[in-house]
Design a protein around this motif. Structure first.
Motif, PDB file in Angstrom:
ATOM      1  N   SER A 139      30.840 -84.494  22.194  1.00 12.40           N
ATOM      2  CA  SER A 139      31.399 -83.324  22.890  1.00 12.40           C
ATOM      3  C   SER A 139      32.881 -83.148  22.583  1.00 12.40           C
ATOM      4  CB  SER A 139      31.190 -83.465  24.402  1.00 12.40           C
ATOM      5  OG  SER A 139      29.822 -83.542  24.710  1.00 12.40           O
ATOM      6  N   LYS A 140      33.605 -84.268  22.655  1.00  8.48           N
ATOM      7  CA  LYS A 140      35.039 -84.201  22.367  1.00  8.48           C
ATOM      8  C   LYS A 140      35.309 -83.803  20.917  1.00  8.48           C
ATOM      9  CE  LYS A 140      37.418 -87.841  21.484  1.00  8.48           C
ATOM     10  NZ  LYS A 140      38.163 -89.132  21.508  1.00  8.48           N
ATOM     11  N   HIS A 141      34.541 -84.394  20.022  1.00  9.64           N
ATOM     12  CA  HIS A 141      34.771 -84.108  18.609  1.00  9.64           C
ATOM     13  C   HIS A 141      34.309 -82.709  18.226  1.00  9.64           C
ATOM     14  CE1 HIS A 141      36.362 -88.000  17.415  1.00  9.64           C
ATOM     15  NE2 HIS A 141      35.471 -88.564  18.241  1.00  9.64           N
ATOM     16  N   ARG A 142      33.290 -82.218  18.921  1.00  9.23           N
ATOM     17  CA  ARG A 142      32.894 -80.839  18.677  1.00  9.23           C
ATOM     18  C   ARG A 142      34.033 -79.878  19.054  1.00  9.23           C
ATOM     19  NH1 ARG A 142      27.629 -79.637  17.501  1.00  9.23           N
ATOM     20  NH2 ARG A 142      26.150 -81.368  17.699  1.00  9.23           N
ATOM     21  N   GLU A 143      34.689 -80.162  20.205  1.00 11.41           N
ATOM     22  CA  GLU A 143      35.827 -79.328  20.603  1.00 11.41           C
ATOM     23  C   GLU A 143      36.954 -79.406  19.587  1.00 11.41           C
ATOM     24  OE1 GLU A 143      36.071 -77.168  23.022  1.00 11.41           O
ATOM     25  OE2 GLU A 143      33.954 -77.604  23.465  1.00 11.41           O
ATOM     26  N   GLU A 144      37.184 -80.596  19.053  1.00 12.30           N
ATOM     27  CA  GLU A 144      38.233 -80.748  18.033  1.00 12.30           C
ATOM     28  C   GLU A 144      37.897 -79.947  16.786  1.00 12.30           C
ATOM     29  OE1 GLU A 144      40.304 -84.328  15.371  1.00 12.30           O
ATOM     30  OE2 GLU A 144      39.005 -84.806  17.085  1.00 12.30           O
ATOM     31  N   VAL A 145      36.638 -80.006  16.378  1.00 11.82           N
ATOM     32  CA  VAL A 145      36.217 -79.237  15.206  1.00 11.82           C
ATOM     33  C   VAL A 145      36.295 -77.737  15.488  1.00 11.82           C
ATOM     34  CG1 VAL A 145      34.285 -78.751  13.650  1.00 11.82           C
ATOM     35  CG2 VAL A 145      34.795 -81.103  14.315  1.00 11.82           C
ATOM     36  N   ARG A 146      35.900 -77.369  16.768  1.00 13.09           N
ATOM     37  CA  ARG A 146      36.001 -75.956  17.117  1.00 13.09           C
ATOM     38  C   ARG A 146      37.454 -75.468  17.037  1.00 13.09           C
ATOM     39  NH1 ARG A 146      32.189 -77.457  21.273  1.00 13.09           N
ATOM     40  NH2 ARG A 146      30.126 -76.541  20.812  1.00 13.09           N
ATOM     41  N   GLY A 147      38.403 -76.327  17.484  1.00 12.27           N
ATOM     42  CA  GLY A 147      39.819 -75.962  17.358  1.00 12.27           C
ATOM     43  C   GLY A 147      40.238 -75.785  15.909  1.00 12.27           C
ATOM     44  N   GLY A 148      39.783 -76.723  15.052  1.00  9.27           N
ATOM     45  CA  GLY A 148      40.082 -76.575  13.628  1.00  9.27           C
ATOM     46  C   GLY A 148      39.453 -75.332  13.039  1.00  9.27           C
ATOM     47  N   LEU A 149      38.217 -75.042  13.495  1.00 10.34           N
ATOM     48  CA  LEU A 149      37.552 -73.831  13.021  1.00 10.34           C
ATOM     49  C   LEU A 149      38.325 -72.583  13.432  1.00 10.34           C
ATOM     50  CD1 LEU A 149      35.178 -72.355  11.733  1.00 10.34           C
ATOM     51  CD2 LEU A 149      33.949 -72.558  13.917  1.00 10.34           C
ATOM     52  N   LYS A 150      38.863 -72.607  14.654  1.00  8.29           N
ATOM     53  CA  LYS A 150      39.649 -71.455  15.122  1.00  8.29           C
ATOM     54  C   LYS A 150      40.886 -71.248  14.255  1.00  8.29           C
ATOM     55  CE  LYS A 150      41.734 -69.509  19.287  1.00  8.29           C
ATOM     56  NZ  LYS A 150      42.038 -69.738  20.725  1.00  8.29           N
ATOM     57  N   ASP A 151      41.574 -72.376  13.920  1.00  6.77           N
ATOM     58  CA  ASP A 151      42.750 -72.256  13.037  1.00  6.77           C
ATOM     59  C   ASP A 151      42.344 -71.718  11.668  1.00  6.77           C
ATOM     60  OD1 ASP A 151      44.294 -73.266  15.056  1.00  6.77           O
ATOM     61  OD2 ASP A 151      44.241 -75.341  14.315  1.00  6.77           O
ATOM     62  N   ILE A 152      41.205 -72.221  11.166  1.00  5.78           N
ATOM     63  CA  ILE A 152      40.729 -71.747   9.861  1.00  5.78           C
ATOM     64  C   ILE A 152      40.409 -70.261   9.920  1.00  5.78           C
ATOM     65  CG2 ILE A 152      38.865 -71.922   8.176  1.00  5.78           C
ATOM     66  CD1 ILE A 152      40.845 -74.195   8.023  1.00  5.78           C
ATOM     67  N   GLU A 153      39.770 -69.831  11.037  1.00 11.90           N
ATOM     68  CA  GLU A 153      39.440 -68.413  11.166  1.00 11.90           C
ATOM     69  C   GLU A 153      40.703 -67.560  11.229  1.00 11.90           C
ATOM     70  OE1 GLU A 153      37.003 -68.349  14.598  1.00 11.90           O
ATOM     71  OE2 GLU A 153      35.125 -68.692  13.485  1.00 11.90           O
ATOM     72  N   ASN A 154      41.736 -68.050  11.956  1.00 14.80           N
ATOM     73  CA  ASN A 154      43.004 -67.318  11.999  1.00 14.80           C
ATOM     74  C   ASN A 154      43.618 -67.205  10.614  1.00 14.80           C
ATOM     75  OD1 ASN A 154      42.840 -66.971  14.768  1.00 14.80           O
ATOM     76  ND2 ASN A 154      44.019 -68.821  15.232  1.00 14.80           N
ATOM     77  N   LYS A 155      43.606 -68.329   9.885  1.00 17.17           N
ATOM     78  CA  LYS A 155      44.164 -68.303   8.529  1.00 17.17           C
ATOM     79  C   LYS A 155      43.338 -67.390   7.623  1.00 17.17           C
ATOM     80  CE  LYS A 155      46.230 -71.857   7.160  1.00 17.17           C
ATOM     81  NZ  LYS A 155      46.638 -73.211   6.747  1.00 17.17           N
ATOM     82  N   ARG A 156      42.007 -67.433   7.825  1.00 18.73           N
ATOM     83  CA  ARG A 156      41.147 -66.549   7.045  1.00 18.73           C
ATOM     84  C   ARG A 156      41.488 -65.077   7.313  1.00 18.73           C
ATOM     85  NH1 ARG A 156      35.191 -66.446   9.088  1.00 18.73           N
ATOM     86  NH2 ARG A 156      36.355 -65.382  10.744  1.00 18.73           N
ATOM     87  N   ASN A 157      41.709 -64.752   8.604  1.00 18.25           N
ATOM     88  CA  ASN A 157      42.066 -63.371   8.957  1.00 18.25           C
ATOM     89  C   ASN A 157      43.408 -62.978   8.356  1.00 18.25           C
ATOM     90  OD1 ASN A 157      39.697 -63.102  10.421  1.00 18.25           O
ATOM     91  ND2 ASN A 157      40.647 -63.743  12.350  1.00 18.25           N
ATOM     92  N   GLN A 158      44.356 -63.939   8.363  1.00 13.25           N
ATOM     93  CA  GLN A 158      45.656 -63.660   7.764  1.00 13.25           C
ATOM     94  C   GLN A 158      45.521 -63.404   6.269  1.00 13.25           C
ATOM     95  OE1 GLN A 158      48.123 -67.001   8.797  1.00 13.25           O
ATOM     96  NE2 GLN A 158      48.216 -66.461  10.973  1.00 13.25           N
ATOM     97  N   TYR A 159      44.718 -64.225   5.598  1.00 16.46           N
ATOM     98  CA  TYR A 159      44.512 -64.014   4.160  1.00 16.46           C
ATOM     99  C   TYR A 159      43.838 -62.677   3.906  1.00 16.46           C
ATOM    100  CZ  TYR A 159      46.065 -68.442   2.158  1.00 16.46           C
ATOM    101  OH  TYR A 159      46.832 -69.467   1.712  1.00 16.46           O
ATOM    102  N   ARG A 160      42.863 -62.352   4.755  1.00 15.34           N
ATOM    103  CA  ARG A 160      42.203 -61.069   4.587  1.00 15.34           C
ATOM    104  C   ARG A 160      43.175 -59.916   4.757  1.00 15.34           C
ATOM    105  NH1 ARG A 160      36.553 -62.038   7.996  1.00 15.34           N
ATOM    106  NH2 ARG A 160      35.458 -63.234   6.364  1.00 15.34           N
ATOM    107  N   SER A 161      44.074 -60.042   5.783  1.00 15.76           N
ATOM    108  CA  SER A 161      45.078 -58.992   5.995  1.00 15.76           C
ATOM    109  C   SER A 161      46.041 -58.898   4.816  1.00 15.76           C
ATOM    110  CB  SER A 161      45.849 -59.280   7.289  1.00 15.76           C
ATOM    111  OG  SER A 161      46.877 -58.342   7.480  1.00 15.76           O
ATOM    112  N   SER A 162      46.507 -60.076   4.324  1.00 11.48           N
ATOM    113  CA  SER A 162      47.427 -60.066   3.186  1.00 11.48           C
ATOM    114  C   SER A 162      46.756 -59.492   1.937  1.00 11.48           C
ATOM    115  CB  SER A 162      47.922 -61.490   2.899  1.00 11.48           C
ATOM    116  OG  SER A 162      48.638 -61.998   4.007  1.00 11.48           O
TER     117      SER A 162
END
Length: 665
Positions: A139-162
């Motif tokens: 459970s804890k590690h899933r949350e950690e991965v979800r946080g990393g996934l959120k950062d990746i999604e933000n970076k993905r959105n930034q790349y898409r915008s750029s």
């Protein structure tokens, strides 16, 4: 529910071997009946999960919301069995992966090693490590991965915008390039049309000239050929005549033959059949293509301004009236010289006062560098207009200050003046020259036309009409004299009578600290209140009007005004000239400390005449500027200590009076 097949199990706690009772297998491989485990079950603080400790090894077991039911069930295989750990055959497909070393179900996750282990591995190899049940750690590690996934999604959105912006910019560049390409193609098409039209016109003109010449030559050739046929016919007749053997027949036809000879000899001579047209068709490209050159030049001028964006570098020496001066011009684009035919230039010098323009001659010294020869006939601010095919180049028209002609410069010296300070010229007809003599504490009046002394007013004293240390002096159009003294300002008549006096040492209104320069303009009196670091303004009735300049002035030494009410102040400490508008608002400053052109060294006096400012300083010269701060020239004085200046206008001549404290003149 998972299950494990074993012999008949029994519970070590209640020794129950009843097959009807469900036996559960803990992750540590100990088994107990479901009823005993229910009694050991504890609810977690979150209210949704459970925990218990193995009664045999105290191994902690975390359970989900279904509690004991989630543990694997042991099914009896038959035969007897013992308590505690039983001999079992487990199904890895039903209860999860099994450790290859210990043949036990892997139920733990080591947080230290970041790996899954069984109970035996935890005891043997991970004794001091931190480990938890897999379902708890995941459970804890899933949350950690979800946080990393959120950062990746933000970076993905930034790349898409750029990338979206890059694609948009690509489209903009392509669109703009297409527009420029269309313009270039249109221009090339127009140039092609112009060349084709010019070619057709030239060929038409050539055909006309050729046909005219050939028509004349054809007529001449036709006439010559007819004449030649006639001559050949006569020649044949004469040859036949000479072949006659009968003398009687020969003589009888001689008359006819002689007539033929006379007709040939009296006809057109050989000179008449020289070509009547010369082969003088010539092609002068610059002359014949005049229209084409002009049209291409206009387009070239447009290209020069729209696409080349030339950098213009210009310079001119000190310009004086009635003398030829060279204005240097450089055209560059991206540090590369731009060469344009001088035929395409138009250079005119535009004098002030709506005088007619003066044509200038331009020559190309080397590619991209030009010399403009100009000869102004009057002084003042001129404008130099430089065009290429009626298009101004960058920064055109250029401002050219023109100084008065120096030829015929004459000097008048008034000797025996004791420590002269302030100088002023004025009166109803500029008939008075006033000199403040601090050495004798008087103001001397001279006649400007002859330089002869009329009288001296004042004298040493603190009462009205007397002076302690007279410095600045001015005269009004009504012949009233204004004098600054140690800490007061006086108004006197030309005979020395005191009309008004304002005194008092201080920094308030109508108070002064060592005032120096003074001038009158537009019914106002401006005083350089030196040690109060300001210009104090009085109304015509000598009431206080305003003060200005305290925020920028250090030691204002003298002040003058132009016709528009702008005040110009020389600062003896900053070596600058400050310009203020009628309301006392600071507009600009110019000058700097030094002895070079346009530099000042402790300036002491300033006066104004005909759009020019005349400034004296310790460089023993008078520097001349225009009202925009542009340096025009300087006039070198004899070695001394130049003080204040005064000017007067007489027809086309500006008379300049300078006080010299060293030579006492």
């Amino acid at each position: 529910m998972s299950s494990v097949v074993e012999p008949v199990p029994h519970c070590p706690l209640c020794t129950d071997r009843s097959p009807s009772n469900n036996f559960k297998l803990l992750p540590c491989q100990h088994s107990y009946c479901e009823r005993c485990l229910e009694e050991l079950l504890l609810l977690e603080p979150d209210g949704h999960s459970y925990v218990l400790a193995c009664p045999s090894c105290r191994f902690p077991v975390s359970l989900a919301s279904d509690g004991i039911l989630g543990l694997p069930t042991i099914e009896p295989r038959g035969g007897g069995g013992g308590g505690g750990k039983e001999e079992r055959r487990t199904s890895s497909s039903s209860i999860g992966p099994v450790c290859s070393r210990h043949d036990k179900v892997i139920q733990l996750y080591c947080e230290t090693c970041l790996s899954t282990v069984c109970q035996s591995c935890a005891v043997e190899d991970h004794g001091n490590h931190l480990y938890y049940q897999i379902n708890r750690s995941q459970s804890k590690h899933r949350e950690e991965v979800r946080g990393g996934l959120k950062d990746i999604e933000n970076k993905r959105n930034q790349y898409r915008s750029s990338l979206s912006k890059v694609r948009e910019r690509e489209e903009e560049v392509k669109r703009r390039s297409d527009e420029i390409q269309a313009e270039i193609e249109s221009l090339a098409e127009r140039l092609t049309q112009l060349v084709e039209e010019s070619k057709n016109n030239l060929l038409k003109e050539l055909t006309s000239i050729k046909e005219k010449k050939l028509r004349v030559l054809l007529d001449q050739r036709t006439l010559g050929e007819e004449r030649l046929v006639e001559i050949e016919r006569v020649s044949e007749s004469l040859e036949q005549f000479l072949s006659i053997e009968s003398n009687q027949q020969f003589l009888s036809q001689k008359k006819t033959m002689m007539e033929l000879i006379d007709r040939v000899n009296t006809g057109s001579g050989l000179s008449d059949f020289e070509p009547n047209e010369r082969n003088d068709i010539k092609f002068k490209g610059s002359g014949s293509l005049l229209v084409l050159n002009k049209t291409i030049g206009e387009i070239g001028g447009t290209l020069l301004h729209q696409y080349c964006s030339p950098t213009v570098t210009s310079s001119a020496s000190i310009v004086t009236a009635n003398s030829t001066t060279i204005f240097h011009l450089k055209l560059k684009s991206e540090d590369r010289p731009i060469s344009v035919s001088t035929d395409l230039f138009s250079c005119k010098l535009l004098p002030p006062y709506e005088a007619p323009p003066i044509d200038c001659v331009i020559k190309e010294a080397c590619p991209g560098e030009y010399c403009v020869n100009m000869k102004p006939t009057s002084e003042g601010l001129h404008k130099l207009s430089i065009k290429i095919n009626d298009c101004h180049i960058n920064r055109s028209p250029f401002t050219i200050p023109v100084a008065p002609a120096t030829s015929g410069l004459s000097t008048t010296i008034i000797p025996n003046v004791h420590q002269p300070w302030g100088v002023a010229v004025g009166g109803a007809n500029n008939e008075y020259l006033l000199i403040a003599e601090s050495g004798t504490h008087v103001v001397s009046l001279y006649q400007t036309s002859t330089g002869s002394k009329l009288r001296a007013i004042g004298g040493k004293g603190k009462e009205d009409g007397k002076f302690t240390d007279p410095r600045g002096v001015a005269i009004t159009p009504t012949n009233q004299i204004l004098v600054t003294d140690y800490d007061r300002v006086q108004k006197l008549t030309v005979n020395g009578g005191c009309v008004r006096s304002v005194c008092g040492k201080g920094s308030g209104a109508l108070q002064f600290q060592e005032p120096k320069g003074i001038t009158c303009s537009n019914n106002r009196i401006l005083i350089a209140d030196t040690k109060n670091h300001r210009i104090q303004v009085l109304n015509n009735d000598w009431s206080y009007c305003q003060s200005f300049g305290a925020d920028v002035l250090r030691f204002p030494w003298d002040v003058t005004c132009d016709e528009d009410g702008y005040a110009y102040v020389v600062d003896n400490d900053t070596h600058n000239v400050f310009k203020f508008d009628h309301d006392g608002k600071f507009k600009m400053k110019f000058g700097s400390k030094g002895s070079g052109p346009g530099q000042l060294q402790w300036p002491a006096g300033i006066s104004y005449s005909r759009d020019h400012l005349y400034i004296t300083d310790d460089n023993n010269r008078v520097s001349i500027f225009d009202t925009t701060g542009s340096f025009i020239r300087h006039i070198t004085l004899d070695k001394g200590d130049a003080g204040n200046t005064g000017t007067m206008e007489e027809d086309d001549v500006v008379c300049l009076w300078v006080a010299d404290k060293v030579s006492q003149s």
